[in-house]
Write a protein that holds these residues in place. Structure first.
Motif, PDB file in Angstrom:
ATOM      1  N   THR A 793       0.806  -1.220   0.000  1.00 52.29           N
ATOM      2  CA  THR A 793       0.000   0.000   0.000  1.00 52.29           C
ATOM      3  C   THR A 793       0.839   1.271   0.000  1.00 52.29           C
ATOM      4  N   PHE A 794       2.161   1.147   0.192  1.00 54.96           N
ATOM      5  CA  PHE A 794       3.002   2.343   0.246  1.00 54.96           C
ATOM      6  C   PHE A 794       3.077   3.012  -1.121  1.00 54.96           C
ATOM      7  N   ASP A 795       3.040   4.340  -1.110  1.00 52.95           N
ATOM      8  CA  ASP A 795       3.101   5.085  -2.368  1.00 52.95           C
ATOM      9  C   ASP A 795       4.426   4.859  -3.090  1.00 52.95           C
ATOM     10  N   ASP A 796       5.500   4.768  -2.316  1.00 53.50           N
ATOM     11  CA  ASP A 796       6.820   4.537  -2.910  1.00 53.50           C
ATOM     12  C   ASP A 796       7.287   3.135  -2.509  1.00 53.50           C
ATOM     13  N   PRO A 797       7.133   2.151  -3.404  1.00 48.71           N
ATOM     14  CA  PRO A 797       7.516   0.772  -3.053  1.00 48.71           C
ATOM     15  C   PRO A 797       8.997   0.610  -2.746  1.00 48.71           C
ATOM     16  N   LEU A 798       9.809   1.601  -3.153  1.00 44.15           N
ATOM     17  CA  LEU A 798      11.251   1.484  -2.951  1.00 44.15           C
ATOM     18  C   LEU A 798      11.715   2.191  -1.687  1.00 44.15           C
ATOM     19  N   SER A 799      10.798   2.755  -0.936  1.00 42.95           N
ATOM     20  CA  SER A 799      11.173   3.468   0.295  1.00 42.95           C
ATOM     21  C   SER A 799      11.598   2.478   1.366  1.00 42.95           C
ATOM     22  N   ASP A 800      12.301   3.009   2.361  1.00 41.80           N
ATOM     23  CA  ASP A 800      12.743   2.148   3.464  1.00 41.80           C
ATOM     24  C   ASP A 800      11.552   1.567   4.213  1.00 41.80           C
ATOM     25  N   ALA A 843       8.360  -2.008  -9.648  1.00 45.00           N
ATOM     26  CA  ALA A 843       8.637  -0.655  -9.169  1.00 45.00           C
ATOM     27  C   ALA A 843      10.002  -0.176  -9.648  1.00 45.00           C
ATOM     28  N   MET A 844      10.986  -1.074  -9.667  1.00 44.83           N
ATOM     29  CA  MET A 844      12.325  -0.702 -10.145  1.00 44.83           C
ATOM     30  C   MET A 844      12.299  -0.307 -11.616  1.00 44.83           C
ATOM     31  N   VAL A 845      11.560  -1.106 -12.397  1.00 47.97           N
ATOM     32  CA  VAL A 845      11.493  -0.815 -13.838  1.00 47.97           C
ATOM     33  C   VAL A 845      10.859   0.549 -14.076  1.00 47.97           C
ATOM     34  N   LYS A 846       9.791   0.834 -13.314  1.00 49.86           N
ATOM     35  CA  LYS A 846       9.132   2.133 -13.472  1.00 49.86           C
ATOM     36  C   LYS A 846      10.042   3.284 -13.049  1.00 49.86           C
ATOM     37  N   ALA A 847      10.958   3.000 -12.124  1.00 48.44           N
ATOM     38  CA  ALA A 847      11.843   4.058 -11.625  1.00 48.44           C
ATOM     39  C   ALA A 847      13.057   4.288 -12.513  1.00 48.44           C
ATOM     40  N   LEU A 848      13.303   3.417 -13.482  1.00 45.18           N
ATOM     41  CA  LEU A 848      14.511   3.540 -14.314  1.00 45.18           C
ATOM     42  C   LEU A 848      14.632   4.894 -15.005  1.00 45.18           C
ATOM     43  N   PRO A 849      13.580   5.411 -15.655  1.00 50.36           N
ATOM     44  CA  PRO A 849      13.749   6.722 -16.319  1.00 50.36           C
ATOM     45  C   PRO A 849      14.148   7.829 -15.344  1.00 50.36           C
ATOM     46  N   LEU A 864      19.903   0.563  -5.489  1.00 55.75           N
ATOM     47  CA  LEU A 864      18.941  -0.184  -6.282  1.00 55.75           C
ATOM     48  C   LEU A 864      19.609  -1.388  -6.940  1.00 55.75           C
ATOM     49  N   PHE A 865      20.819  -1.156  -7.446  1.00 63.30           N
ATOM     50  CA  PHE A 865      21.572  -2.241  -8.074  1.00 63.30           C
ATOM     51  C   PHE A 865      21.865  -3.351  -7.065  1.00 63.30           C
ATOM     52  N   GLN A 866      22.258  -2.967  -5.862  1.00 64.27           N
ATOM     53  CA  GLN A 866      22.596  -3.965  -4.849  1.00 64.27           C
ATOM     54  C   GLN A 866      21.373  -4.762  -4.401  1.00 64.27           C
ATOM     55  N   GLU A 867      20.219  -4.102  -4.431  1.00 66.23           N
ATOM     56  CA  GLU A 867      19.011  -4.795  -3.988  1.00 66.23           C
ATOM     57  C   GLU A 867      18.622  -5.929  -4.931  1.00 66.23           C
ATOM     58  N   THR A 868      19.036  -5.870  -6.169  1.00 64.21           N
ATOM     59  CA  THR A 868      18.705  -6.955  -7.091  1.00 64.21           C
ATOM     60  C   THR A 868      19.326  -8.271  -6.645  1.00 64.21           C
ATOM     61  N   TYR A 869      20.470  -8.189  -5.927  1.00 64.34           N
ATOM     62  CA  TYR A 869      21.062  -9.428  -5.408  1.00 64.34           C
ATOM     63  C   TYR A 869      20.124 -10.087  -4.404  1.00 64.34           C
ATOM     64  N   GLY A 870      19.547  -9.254  -3.513  1.00 65.45           N
ATOM     65  CA  GLY A 870      18.616  -9.792  -2.534  1.00 65.45           C
ATOM     66  C   GLY A 870      17.389 -10.407  -3.182  1.00 65.45           C
ATOM     67  N   LEU A 871      16.913  -9.765  -4.264  1.00 62.05           N
ATOM     68  CA  LEU A 871      15.740 -10.301  -4.961  1.00 62.05           C
ATOM     69  C   LEU A 871      16.057 -11.633  -5.632  1.00 62.05           C
ATOM     70  N   LEU A 872      17.261 -11.743  -6.184  1.00 66.95           N
ATOM     71  CA  LEU A 872      17.648 -13.007  -6.809  1.00 66.95           C
ATOM     72  C   LEU A 872      17.738 -14.126  -5.771  1.00 66.95           C
ATOM     73  N   LYS A 873      18.170 -13.788  -4.560  1.00 68.24           N
ATOM     74  CA  LYS A 873      18.209 -14.790  -3.496  1.00 68.24           C
ATOM     75  C   LYS A 873      16.797 -15.239  -3.113  1.00 68.24           C
ATOM     76  N   GLU A 874      15.878 -14.283  -3.127  1.00 70.45           N
ATOM     77  CA  GLU A 874      14.500 -14.634  -2.788  1.00 70.45           C
ATOM     78  C   GLU A 874      13.880 -15.513  -3.870  1.00 70.45           C
ATOM     79  N   VAL A 875      14.252 -15.276  -5.111  1.00 67.50           N
ATOM     80  CA  VAL A 875      13.787 -16.139  -6.193  1.00 67.50           C
ATOM     81  C   VAL A 875      14.308 -17.561  -5.978  1.00 67.50           C
ATOM     82  N   ALA A 876      15.577 -17.663  -5.606  1.00 68.82           N
ATOM     83  CA  ALA A 876      16.151 -18.982  -5.349  1.00 68.82           C
ATOM     84  C   ALA A 876      15.453 -19.657  -4.168  1.00 68.82           C
ATOM     85  N   GLU A 877      15.110 -18.877  -3.154  1.00 70.08           N
ATOM     86  CA  GLU A 877      14.400 -19.430  -1.995  1.00 70.08           C
ATOM     87  C   GLU A 877      13.011 -19.924  -2.396  1.00 70.08           C
ATOM     88  N   ALA A 878      12.365 -19.169  -3.284  1.00 66.66           N
ATOM     89  CA  ALA A 878      11.048 -19.594  -3.752  1.00 66.66           C
ATOM     90  C   ALA A 878      11.142 -20.910  -4.514  1.00 66.66           C
TER      91      ALA A 878
END
Length: 915
Positions: A793-800, A843-849, A864-878
């Motif tokens: 529900t957060f307006d900025d999905p990339l916020s802390d 959200a990352m893709v939308k923020a690229l421009p 943002l670049f570093q966070e992709t590592y965490g997302l890839l780990k979550e994909v592996a966990e899934a």
């Protein structure tokens, strides 16, 4: 005078020709000569019953005074309501005697009968209260522990007797129910004269059944008239006369109903009503009934004695003999018979005429394990991928049962076949049903269709109605006939759903439910027979719920659910995805085919009917013979009819409840309150109206009115889940913060409601409303889905803050999978991870421009670049938790591409991988 909708057809003809002679073995009355009109005979019948019931209520009033204060207040109220209904009935009879128009007299007579029936309901409940010991009796111990003494207003005599029998020890005798006036007579016809078409009732009353005879003869199509009743020998009892199997099948065949009504007319209906009013068991089902021509009994203990040595591991199922894998060759379950001692349970079923539709042993294991043992409701759905989009892929989701099980496969296939019927209609492949469905759509017009371009469809058990569940006088036997219905929810243009339905959708659902039996054998429906197999699953879930409600703890049930399940192979494997389809509509593109199936059964005390009839007595005698022999199943040469749950809301209360609930959900609170208040006047014993009135009054901030209505609902059904759910909703509406005192099961139910609310509001773009609902769900219970919805529900999905909320949600999913590492929790974690990663990546893709326009070196781009590592780990966990999940592998290449783009923007060069 209010004339109910269901009674209006009575005004179109004359009542059946009924000659009456009243008498009683215990209360002799003066015999009367044949009266001038049939209505006069009916009036005498009801007057006699009013006098008899008054004697019983006078006795009850004396016993009520001896109850403790709290119980005395409730019992006094119900006894007062019973007296009021009897007074209303007497007034209707006065009107009937004074009226000259015979058709109107029939209406008054039927009104009087219905009011006496309602008074009986109140009186029986009070009988239950005054007849229960005021101390804890160890004989009443079931799975839920000892039953406390005193009044339990949510009980009925039938339910109390059933629970009592479930807790009896081996050497105790099962007696009559508390408060029941057991005269030793069966509720059957004691004599029948085929020449005069006269049936004699247990109290000596004679009824002319010629209208039923004529209608059955015409509808059966036989060249010669067939007998209506046959003499039945009942060991230990005097012979009785029961409907012949052919007559029973004709009377309850929906296809023959038009002929029956045309020939019998009002005479048929009124004669049937009189026999039902008099308590004859063959005529107790007032609505649809299932006819079981040759019941099959299955001893669970003896079945397991043969199965357990053969089933040590999943692979052993391949060598299991056919007669054990498909016990009794049944495709329907209609109840159970308790065996003294508690180590066995007899299942009552109906033999299948198609081998592929038989109920297998593994279906019983999965169903009873989920419902009886775990108190859960199996559910499946075919979900769109996160973010929707123009795709025909639907992801299979299974809840509360193993994903790779035949139980789940049947539910998913039935759900898919149900949605595919819409395509068959437009391809002109379903004959009469298709023509009627298209006609409804043409009548609705394009505007109505455009207003609701999509629908979410799902299959569910039809709700049980009053007296749908039969319990024998001994409390040993329970019989039912479950049904399946389709429900729907209307969609919006943005792909979200309204939570309600439209008149067009309601008509389509009613038509589908009407033709459901035809779909069970229709060759166009694939896989063929899937709807019959789905009905078998509904039977299993209903039986499991009733066993739990009756507190049955037979050791054979525990042995059954402990058996290993087979490993599915080849074509039996449950697919992870289903392909949606495009309906070639002339004006609208229809591709939204979402929905599911849920086996949620919630019986209420009023649904149980205690009856002393020949069929249940003969079933129990046959069960006793079975447990003494060596076989584990037996087919009986008899037939019986069981009230069938209907998908059609026949009662005015049901329709009014739906209309009032729609008003409340739409924010029309004053209109909803008025409608709920009218329902409580029409049916003061129905807790549903009182509970919902209390909820709506709380939303209107009318605290006193809310408390009063909820107090009535709780007094009528203190243990009903819906009552407690609405009570908690009302408490939250008033802003009450003390929720810790509420039972966990109630808090979880309401938390689920708020989670669904959050999901709907988020889909409609109402982030603030979704967040409030999700937070409320989390306050009530640790619901992982609510936590994930809150993060979204957060307006900025990339916020802390958003990232922190997302991590908290995933932590809850991981905790559930670690606490109970079953397949369902692991799949839920994998699905949550995949959705979470997909949402974050979008959200990352939308923020690229935006990040690309930053000239200087940006710490945000690097982060943002570093966070992709965490997302890839979550994909592996899934993938680790659910290797076959199709979404996680699809996210991996997109994530790697996004990582490469972010790396270049951050000033890095070269190729990057997960490492």
């Amino acid at each position: 005078m209010r004339i109910r909708t269901l009674l209006l057809p009575l005004t179109i003809g004359l009542i059946a020709s009924v000659a009456g002679e009243l008498g009683s073995q215990t209360h002799p009355v003066e015999k009367t000569a044949p009266t001038s009109t049939p209505v006069e005979s009916g009036i005498i019948v009801v007057e006699f019953e009013i006098k008899e019931e008054k004697k019983q209520r006078d006795d009850l009033a004396k016993k009520v005074e001896k109850l403790p204060p709290a119980q005395r207040t409730q019992a006094s109220d119900e006894l007062k309501w019973a007296n009021q209904q009897m007074e209303f009935a007497a007034k209707e009879l006065v009107r009937a005697r004074a009226e000259k128009n015979e058709a109107v007299r029939q209406v008054y007579l039927k009104e009087a009968m219905d009011k006496v029936e309602l008074a009986r309901t109140y009186a029986r409940r009070v009988e239950t209260a005054v007849g229960v010991p005021t101390t804890v009796d160890p004989r009443y111990v079931g799975t839920a522990g000892p039953t406390s003494g005193g009044i339990q207003p949510g009980d009925s005599p039938a339910l109390r007797q059933l629970r009592r029998s479930a807790g009896l020890s081996k050497d105790e005798k099962i007696g009559a129910a508390f408060g029941e006036r057991d005269t030793g007579r069966l509720s059957e016809v004691t004599d029948y004269d085929a020449k005069t078409h006269t049936a004699t009732l247990p109290n000596g009353q004679k009824i002319n059944v010629a209208p039923i005879q004529r209608a059955v003869n015409a509808a059966s199509g036989a060249a010669q008239p067939r007998p209506l009743f046959e003499r039945t020998e009942v060991p230990g009892k005097a012979p009785v006369w029961r409907l012949t199997p052919a007559a029973r099948a004709t009377l309850h065949d929906p296809a023959k109903r038009p002929t029956l009504d045309k020939v019998g007319g009002v005479d048929l209906k009124v004669t049937y009503d009189i026999l039902s009013f008099a308590g004859v068991s063959d005529f107790r089902p007032r609505g649809p009934a299932a006819v079981v021509k040759r019941p099959v009994l299955i001893s669970l203990r003896r079945l397991l004695d043969k199965a357990e040595p053969l089933l040590r591991a999943p692979d052993d199922w391949q060598r299991l003999p056919d007669d054990i894998r498909f016990p009794g060759g049944i495709d329907r379950l209609h109840g159970f018979i308790l065996v003294p001692g508690g180590n066995d349970l007899i299942l009552v079923g109906d033999r299948s005429d198609k081998p592929e539709n038989r109920i297998s042993l593994d279906l019983l294991i999965v169903g009873f394990r989920a419902v009886w043992k775990n108190d859960s409701d199996p559910a499946v759905s075919l979900d769109e991928p996160p973010g929707g989009g123009a795709t025909f892929t639907r992801y299979a989701r299974v809840e509360k049962i193993p994903f790779q099980s035949r139980f789940a496969r049947i539910m998913l296939d039935a759900d898919y076949a149900m949605k595919h019927i819409g395509r068959l209609v437009w391809e002109r492949q379903l004959g009469e049903y298709g023509r009627k469905s298209l006609a409804i759509e043409r009548e609705a017009g394009t505007q109505q269709l455009l207003a609701a371009p999509g629908r979410r469809l799902w299959l569910a058990p039809a709700p049980l109605r009053p007296n749908d569940i039969r319990v024998s006088a001994s409390g040993r036997t329970l019989l039912f006939a479950a049904n399946v219905q389709r429900q729907s929810e209307s969609g919006r243009r943005d792909g979200t759903y309204t939570g309600g339905t439209t008149p067009f959708s309601q008509r389509q659902d009613e038509l589908f439910n009407q033709y459901y039996p035809a779909f069970e054998t229709a060759p166009e429906v694939a896989p063929r027979g899937i709807f019959r197999r789905m009905r078998g699953l509904v039977d299993i879930a209903t039986l499991g719920r009733l066993l739990r409600e009756a507190e049955v703890a037979a050791s054979a049930l525990q042995r059954l659910v402990d058996l290993p399940l087979p490993e599915l192979k080849g074509g039996d494997v449950v697919p992870r995805t289903y392909t949606s389809f495009y309906i070639d509509h002339p004006e609208l593109p229809i591709t939204r085919n979402t929905g599911g199936a849920e086996l949620k059964v919630r019986p209420r005390a009023r649904d149980f009917d205690l009856i002393h009839d020949a069929s249940t007595l003969m079933l129990e005698q046959a069960a006793d013979r079975l447990v003494k022999g060596s076989a584990f199943s037996a087919t009986l040469e008899m037939s019986l009819s069981v009230p069938q749950s209907t998908a059609f809301p026949e009662f005015l209360v049901d329709r009014r409840l739906q209309a009032a609930t729609d008003d409340a959900n739409a924010g029309r609170l004053a209109e909803a309150a008025d409608k709920f208040r009218e329902i409580t006047r029409l049916a003061p014993f129905d807790e549903r109206g009182w509970a919902r009135l209390g909820w709506v009054e709380a939303k209107r901030n009318r605290v006193a009115e809310s408390n009063a209505a909820l107090a009535k609902a709780i007094a009528l059904a203190p243990s009903d889940p819906d009552v407690r759910r609405f009570a908690l909703h009302a408490t939250l509406e008033r802003g009450a913060a003390s929720i810790v005192d509420w039972p966990e099961i109630v808090r979880v139910e309401v938390a689920y409601d708020f989670t669904m609310m959050a999901r709907d509001r988020l889909a409609r773009g109402d982030r603030k409303g979704a967040q409030d609902a999700a937070v409320m769900a989390m306050v009530l219970s640790d619901v992982p889905e609510a936590a994930l919805l809150r993060a979204m529900t957060f307006d900025d999905p990339l916020s802390d803050a958003a990232n922190g909320a997302r991590r908290d949600a995933i932590t809850l999913y991981r905790k559930a999978a670690k606490t109970d590492p079953n397949d369902e929790n692991r799949r839920a974690l994998a699905f949550a991870l995949a959705i979470s990663v997909g949402w974050q990546m979008e959200a990352m893709v939308k923020a690229l421009p935006r990040y690309a326009q930053v000239r200087e070196s940006s710490a945000a781009r690097l982060k943002l670049f570093q966070e992709t590592y965490g997302l890839l780990k979550e994909v592996a966990e899934a993938e680790e938790n659910d290797p076959e999940h199709p979404l996680a592998p699809a996210l991996r290449p997109r994530l790697l591409m996004l990582q490469q783009m972010l790396a270049q923007m951050a000033g890095f060069s070269g190729n990057f991988t997960e490492s």
